[in-house]
Design a protein around this motif. Sequence first.
Motif, PDB file in Angstrom:
ATOM      1  N   PRO A   1      31.598  39.254  45.486  1.00  0.00           N
ATOM      2  CA  PRO A   1      31.381  38.948  44.134  1.00  0.00           C
ATOM      3  C   PRO A   1      30.954  37.507  43.850  1.00  0.00           C
ATOM      4  O   PRO A   1      30.220  37.352  42.915  1.00  0.00           O
ATOM      5  CB  PRO A   1      33.080  39.024  43.580  1.00  0.00           C
ATOM      6  CG  PRO A   1      33.610  40.064  44.659  1.00  0.00           C
ATOM      7  CD  PRO A   1      33.098  39.722  45.729  1.00  0.00           C
ATOM      8  N   ASN A   2      31.221  36.675  44.750  1.00  0.00           N
ATOM      9  CA  ASN A   2      30.662  35.371  44.451  1.00  0.00           C
ATOM     10  C   ASN A   2      29.063  35.241  44.802  1.00  0.00           C
ATOM     11  O   ASN A   2      28.537  34.471  43.979  1.00  0.00           O
ATOM     12  CB  ASN A   2      31.367  34.273  45.224  1.00  0.00           C
ATOM     13  CG  ASN A   2      32.930  34.025  44.662  1.00  0.00           C
ATOM     14  OD1 ASN A   2      33.127  33.922  43.775  1.00  0.00           O
ATOM     15  ND2 ASN A   2      33.892  33.766  45.792  1.00  0.00           N
ATOM     16  N   LYS A   3      28.757  35.687  45.805  1.00  0.00           N
ATOM     17  CA  LYS A   3      27.308  35.801  45.936  1.00  0.00           C
ATOM     18  C   LYS A   3      26.563  36.466  45.180  1.00  0.00           C
ATOM     19  O   LYS A   3      25.395  36.200  44.678  1.00  0.00           O
ATOM     20  CB  LYS A   3      27.220  36.136  47.592  1.00  0.00           C
ATOM     21  CG  LYS A   3      27.542  35.354  48.642  1.00  0.00           C
ATOM     22  CD  LYS A   3      27.053  36.157  49.999  1.00  0.00           C
ATOM     23  CE  LYS A   3      27.513  35.149  51.134  1.00  0.00           C
ATOM     24  NZ  LYS A   3      26.981  35.881  52.296  1.00  0.00           N
TER      25      LYS A   3
ATOM     26  N   ASN B   1      36.493  33.317  36.647  1.00  0.00           N
ATOM     27  CA  ASN B   1      37.548  33.876  37.135  1.00  0.00           C
ATOM     28  C   ASN B   1      37.338  35.283  37.420  1.00  0.00           C
ATOM     29  O   ASN B   1      37.217  36.199  36.661  1.00  0.00           O
ATOM     30  CB  ASN B   1      38.712  33.531  35.949  1.00  0.00           C
ATOM     31  CG  ASN B   1      39.987  33.762  36.528  1.00  0.00           C
ATOM     32  OD1 ASN B   1      40.388  34.853  37.109  1.00  0.00           O
ATOM     33  ND2 ASN B   1      40.938  33.004  36.191  1.00  0.00           N
ATOM     34  N   LEU B   2      37.864  35.528  39.025  1.00  0.00           N
ATOM     35  CA  LEU B   2      37.407  37.115  39.240  1.00  0.00           C
ATOM     36  C   LEU B   2      38.391  37.778  38.697  1.00  0.00           C
ATOM     37  O   LEU B   2      38.238  39.033  38.440  1.00  0.00           O
ATOM     38  CB  LEU B   2      37.143  37.034  40.849  1.00  0.00           C
ATOM     39  CG  LEU B   2      36.106  36.343  41.474  1.00  0.00           C
ATOM     40  CD1 LEU B   2      36.225  36.487  42.881  1.00  0.00           C
ATOM     41  CD2 LEU B   2      34.778  37.110  40.868  1.00  0.00           C
TER      42      LEU B   2
ATOM     43  N   GLN C   1      39.674  45.993  44.150  1.00  0.00           N
ATOM     44  CA  GLN C   1      38.804  47.051  43.751  1.00  0.00           C
ATOM     45  C   GLN C   1      37.633  46.680  43.426  1.00  0.00           C
ATOM     46  O   GLN C   1      36.395  46.968  43.663  1.00  0.00           O
ATOM     47  CB  GLN C   1      39.510  47.976  42.510  1.00  0.00           C
ATOM     48  CG  GLN C   1      40.480  48.810  42.973  1.00  0.00           C
ATOM     49  CD  GLN C   1      41.007  49.573  41.899  1.00  0.00           C
ATOM     50  OE1 GLN C   1      41.338  48.887  40.812  1.00  0.00           O
ATOM     51  NE2 GLN C   1      41.455  50.715  42.093  1.00  0.00           N
ATOM     52  N   LEU C   2      37.522  45.295  42.707  1.00  0.00           N
ATOM     53  CA  LEU C   2      36.198  44.510  42.349  1.00  0.00           C
ATOM     54  C   LEU C   2      35.430  44.269  43.443  1.00  0.00           C
ATOM     55  O   LEU C   2      34.210  44.496  43.785  1.00  0.00           O
ATOM     56  CB  LEU C   2      36.540  43.463  41.478  1.00  0.00           C
ATOM     57  CG  LEU C   2      35.336  42.747  40.649  1.00  0.00           C
ATOM     58  CD1 LEU C   2      34.731  43.441  39.542  1.00  0.00           C
ATOM     59  CD2 LEU C   2      35.758  41.435  40.371  1.00  0.00           C
ATOM     60  N   HIS C   3      36.243  43.608  44.368  1.00  0.00           N
ATOM     61  CA  HIS C   3      35.472  43.269  45.798  1.00  0.00           C
ATOM     62  C   HIS C   3      34.885  44.545  46.259  1.00  0.00           C
ATOM     63  O   HIS C   3      33.928  44.499  46.914  1.00  0.00           O
ATOM     64  CB  HIS C   3      36.565  42.506  46.586  1.00  0.00           C
ATOM     65  CG  HIS C   3      36.800  41.157  46.413  1.00  0.00           C
ATOM     66  ND1 HIS C   3      36.102  40.056  46.939  1.00  0.00           N
ATOM     67  CD2 HIS C   3      37.602  40.460  45.367  1.00  0.00           C
ATOM     68  CE1 HIS C   3      36.412  39.001  46.588  1.00  0.00           C
ATOM     69  NE2 HIS C   3      37.265  39.012  45.420  1.00  0.00           N
ATOM     70  N   ARG C   4      35.777  45.344  46.534  1.00  0.00           N
ATOM     71  CA  ARG C   4      35.577  46.656  47.347  1.00  0.00           C
ATOM     72  C   ARG C   4      34.086  47.168  46.585  1.00  0.00           C
ATOM     73  O   ARG C   4      33.263  47.826  47.266  1.00  0.00           O
ATOM     74  CB  ARG C   4      36.484  47.553  47.418  1.00  0.00           C
ATOM     75  CG  ARG C   4      37.451  47.279  48.277  1.00  0.00           C
ATOM     76  CD  ARG C   4      38.447  48.341  48.452  1.00  0.00           C
ATOM     77  NE  ARG C   4      39.686  47.930  49.333  1.00  0.00           N
ATOM     78  CZ  ARG C   4      40.826  48.691  49.843  1.00  0.00           C
ATOM     79  NH1 ARG C   4      40.870  49.760  48.787  1.00  0.00           N
ATOM     80  NH2 ARG C   4      41.598  48.470  50.740  1.00  0.00           N
TER      81      ARG C   4
END
Length: 219
Positions: free
Chosen positions: A160-162, A133-134, A147-150
């Motif tokens: 994030p998934n990769k 779960n992201l 922000q996590l994605h960025r």
Amino acid sequence: MINQISKSTTIDWSSPDVLNQIVQNIKNPLDTIITASKPDTVDNKKSQNEIIFSSSKQINDLIEEILKEIKSKSVSLTIQGRPDIFEIYESNKNVQGLCLNKINPQKVTKLDQDWLINLEKEIYNSINQNDMNLYELSYKMAVSERQLHRKIASLVHLTPNKYIRILRLHKAKHLIDNYIQNSISQVAYSVGYNDVHYFSKLFSGQYDISPKELINSLR
């Protein structure tokens, strides 16, 4: 005093140095209390000072244990060095091909490297979960999901998934290389893949060898 700290000041409460300072601030006056209340009477009955001494001594022993734990965490963080993703990237052309831009570890600040190390730790702690779960991951990292994605994109040029997939497969290879698991299904389940065929396909894509071939080559 906490209320004297500026609102603009950011405190990393997980930092061993910060925790060490907080505990020391408690320990120093406690030592004074222990010294002042140390019993010097030969009377069999406990005096008030004896009670204070005993209680303070127990608290002090607990604080000593906390300080040892903080010190061990501080040492482990120092030893850990660089984020795993840097080592994986530098040694794997397939991973390099997944990144939108070239990763240059020398341009990543120590603060950001520490952030990546903590992120990897959180991912490894939940690596056996099929659907990571992201939102929960971003919560643990004290950032929003956006922000996590960025941040991942800016530091390692991946989604994030990769990024999580690369770490899952890296962990899987570690399990095989170190003879921790010798069954493809066990390895797959250990890193969060219920579909063994899909896991094998992803593993082959990252390492140019199937998990079965790698296991057989080590026998």
